[in-house]
Design an enzyme around this catalytic site. Sequence first.
Site, PDB file in Angstrom:
ATOM      1  N   ASP A  29       0.622  -0.916   0.217  1.00 20.44           N
ATOM      2  CA  ASP A  29       0.042  -0.296  -0.245  1.00 20.44           C
ATOM      3  C   ASP A  29       0.921   1.103   0.113  1.00 20.44           C
ATOM      4  O   ASP A  29       1.908   1.495   0.996  1.00 20.44           O
ATOM      5  CB  ASP A  29      -0.606   0.168   1.516  1.00 20.44           C
ATOM      6  CG  ASP A  29      -2.107   0.675   1.118  1.00 20.44           C
ATOM      7  OD1 ASP A  29      -2.683   0.559   0.650  1.00 20.44           O
ATOM      8  OD2 ASP A  29      -1.444   1.551   2.210  1.00 20.44           O
ATOM      9  N   GLU A  81       2.365  -0.187  -4.638  1.00 20.54           N
ATOM     10  CA  GLU A  81       1.430   0.716  -4.983  1.00 20.54           C
ATOM     11  C   GLU A  81       1.375   2.174  -4.692  1.00 20.54           C
ATOM     12  O   GLU A  81       2.463   2.418  -3.945  1.00 20.54           O
ATOM     13  CB  GLU A  81       0.248   1.225  -3.840  1.00 20.54           C
ATOM     14  CG  GLU A  81      -0.718   1.867  -4.659  1.00 20.54           C
ATOM     15  CD  GLU A  81      -2.383   1.890  -3.478  1.00 20.54           C
ATOM     16  OE1 GLU A  81      -3.108   2.225  -4.187  1.00 20.54           O
ATOM     17  OE2 GLU A  81      -1.928   2.485  -2.246  1.00 20.54           O
ATOM     18  N   HIS A  85     -11.015  -1.707  -4.972  1.00 18.16           N
ATOM     19  CA  HIS A  85     -11.836  -1.282  -3.939  1.00 18.16           C
ATOM     20  C   HIS A  85     -11.477   0.212  -4.343  1.00 18.16           C
ATOM     21  O   HIS A  85     -12.633   0.979  -3.196  1.00 18.16           O
ATOM     22  CB  HIS A  85     -10.968  -1.550  -2.984  1.00 18.16           C
ATOM     23  CG  HIS A  85      -9.612  -0.884  -2.563  1.00 18.16           C
ATOM     24  ND1 HIS A  85      -8.855  -1.673  -3.231  1.00 18.16           N
ATOM     25  CD2 HIS A  85      -9.541  -0.403  -1.144  1.00 18.16           C
ATOM     26  CE1 HIS A  85      -7.052  -1.060  -2.404  1.00 18.16           C
ATOM     27  NE2 HIS A  85      -8.085  -0.298  -1.121  1.00 18.16           N
ATOM     28  N   ASP A  86     -10.838   0.616  -4.549  1.00 16.40           N
ATOM     29  CA  ASP A  86     -10.563   2.845  -4.926  1.00 16.40           C
ATOM     30  C   ASP A  86     -11.066   3.391  -5.811  1.00 16.40           C
ATOM     31  O   ASP A  86     -11.240   4.990  -5.647  1.00 16.40           O
ATOM     32  CB  ASP A  86      -9.335   2.875  -4.435  1.00 16.40           C
ATOM     33  CG  ASP A  86      -8.341   2.944  -3.114  1.00 16.40           C
ATOM     34  OD1 ASP A  86      -9.821   2.191  -2.199  1.00 16.40           O
ATOM     35  OD2 ASP A  86      -7.137   2.125  -3.377  1.00 16.40           O
TER      36      ASP A  86
HETATM   37  O1  ISL Z   1      -8.438   6.513  -3.821  1.00 20.48           O
HETATM   38  C1  ISL Z   1      -8.031   7.864  -3.368  1.00 20.48           C
HETATM   39  C2  ISL Z   1      -8.587   8.770  -2.960  1.00 20.48           C
HETATM   40  O2  ISL Z   1      -8.747   9.335  -3.600  1.00 20.48           O
HETATM   41  C3  ISL Z   1      -6.761   7.427  -2.995  1.00 20.48           C
HETATM   42  O3  ISL Z   1      -6.096   8.657  -3.139  1.00 20.48           O
HETATM   43  C4  ISL Z   1      -5.683   6.600  -2.373  1.00 20.48           C
HETATM   44  O4  ISL Z   1      -6.518   6.541  -0.930  1.00 20.48           O
HETATM   45  C5  ISL Z   1      -4.746   6.254  -2.642  1.00 20.48           C
HETATM   46  O5  ISL Z   1      -4.468   5.637  -4.089  1.00 20.48           O
HETATM   47  C6  ISL Z   1      -3.876   5.425  -1.539  1.00 20.48           C
HETATM   48  O6  ISL Z   1      -4.751   3.653  -1.400  1.00 20.48           O
HETATM   49  C7  ISL Z   1      -4.250   2.665  -0.408  1.00 20.48           C
HETATM   50  O7  ISL Z   1      -4.169   3.746   0.536  1.00 20.48           O
HETATM   51  C8  ISL Z   1      -5.403   3.704   1.239  1.00 20.48           C
HETATM   52  C9  ISL Z   1      -6.684   3.269   1.427  1.00 20.48           C
HETATM   53  O8  ISL Z   1      -7.711   3.971   1.898  1.00 20.48           O
HETATM   54  C10 ISL Z   1      -7.002   2.771   0.441  1.00 20.48           C
HETATM   55  O9  ISL Z   1      -7.980   1.871  -0.026  1.00 20.48           O
HETATM   56  C11 ISL Z   1      -5.506   1.916  -0.276  1.00 20.48           C
HETATM   57  O10 ISL Z   1      -5.942   1.410  -1.865  1.00 20.48           O
HETATM   58  C12 ISL Z   1      -4.791   4.669   2.914  1.00 20.48           C
HETATM   59  O11 ISL Z   1      -4.343   3.271   3.346  1.00 20.48           O
END
Ligand code: ISL
Length: 556
Positions: free
Chosen positions: A198, A255, A327-328
């Site tokens: 992440d 990521e 999921h985002d």
């Molecule tokens: O979906 C987003 C907001 O627009 C992205 O900025 C997202 O927060 C970013 O891709 C990071 O994502 C990951 O880390 C986050 C978590 O909320 C997300 O679900 C995860 O995929 C924090 O851990």
Amino acid sequence: MSNWWKDGIIYQIYPKSFQDSNGDGIGDIPGIISRLDYLDYLGIDMLWISPIYESPDADNGYDISDYYKIRPEFGSDQDFEELLIELHRRDIRLILDMVVNHTSDEHEWFQKSRKDPAGPYGDFYHWQPGNNGELPSNWGSFFGGPAWTWDEIRQEYYLHLFHKKQPDLNWENPEVRQEIYKMMRHWLDRGVDGFRLDVINLLDKADGYPDGQIKDGQKYGNGVPYFSNGDRLDDYLAEMNNEVFRHYDMVTIGETIATDASQAKTFISSENHPLDMLIHFEHMSVDHGDGKWDKAEFDLVEFKNIIGNWDKEIRPEGWNAFYLNNHDQPRAVSRFGDDENYHYQSATMLATMLLTLPATPFVYQGEEIGMTNYNFQDFNELRDIESINYYKSKAKENKEKAALKRISEIGRDNARTPVQWSKELNAGFSEGKPWIKVNPNYQAINLSQQRNDEDSILNYYRALIEFRRNNQALISGSFEQIAADDEEIFAYWRRLDGVSYLVLLNFSNKEQSFLADSFCSILSYVNGNYFEEKEHPDNSLPDLKPYEARIYRQSN
Ligand code: ISL
Ligand code: CA
């Protein structure tokens, strides 16, 4: 070592929304186990599960309070063990989500850090006194509001790039790093096959936390240049690789926020090679304006350029990942296709692209049946902290309606409505009250109906997954675009060892002619999403129907 992670297909599960087994409305590990035969039938090779560790759930498990424990709502340690065994029995590898940029504020480290600044955990997070009551820097958090929160106990500010219940770990502290490596080895020693890391490119924060630029009308500054791809990041990843990754036959998927292909090269192809592939965001930003809440028209030419560029920059030395959903992100068929008039055609066209690009394909739960966005009707239906904060900020300007509309288009909850298994109660997801709304279109779009229909989106995915597996040219062959400036059609060759495939994808709801000029006489049709085309003569290319996808093989 073999190339299992290049040749295979990854399926992503968001456990809270996948399958509930005990009627509490929350998906769980026994629920996942009960669906493994289905995943086997679909034909996937690797399973990435979003975080399953102990968590107070401020951000659906991306706020971890104990890295070693399974969250009780999801099941027991025994359940996890059984999941791993049952996956491996089916030759499916398990990829865990590793969130190491931050923990939960309820993690023991943070609790000790805030109480005892001089103690062993005092320096585990980013603490700052602030100047005369001013925030240590003007950075905004990704979920809205400031990235710094005052802690009454320690009487200092702490940094959180995400929710205030997600304090950022201080990676400059070698003890933090050793704790993380130890925890990673723990899961790998148990037999896990890889990690999805992440926001892994945010670990290093610039010295002094320099203020970021403040855009018109905004309160907080953009700290991204000061915490993404920082100077010490390469060292941290190299160390992580030396301490952990290189000792295992595993896959590492990073990521990376705000990272283009040239920056990505350092992770992928440096001598040390810490990451095998990246989940980047460039192709996901094509319909974003100034940030995700600002809408822009989707531009296919830009989208194609991004894909071509990542291939050109990365593949000579490394390997790419490709996804349309996670999921985002909102649902791809609603976002890039037409979920009303061409549901089947546009979902299968997108599937054709996903499964014929030179990158490991990621299929997100429900994508394989063409699950769609949900039309959020009311604030009370929202669950995602990001959307909730956005709605509240818009409500201050009396723009609630517009906020709900944009959330329905781009909000993260679109991906989190439960998997639609059947026509039964709650789409077969749960016998209790689901934690988030089920999309009412489950009567029409559900898995059990599609399993029984040979011409369904699901069976198209299955057939194409199989087709990819049996055609190495589609995996590691060259990638050459034709008509790169065409605004409606994505067309490319995939070639390897004398075998050539031509892929044609119509991204529009109109018929399109495509001039394939001289080579059309030597093409034979092998796959596509308009059944009536199956028999067409191989010496001409008929017009592409709305959202049509076709794969030809060159037969010289
Ligand atoms: O979906 C987003 C907001 O627009 C992205 O900025 C997202 O927060 C970013 O891709 C990071 O994502 C990951 O880390 C986050 C978590 O909320 C997300 O679900 C995860 O995929 C924090 O851990
Ligand atoms: Ca449950």
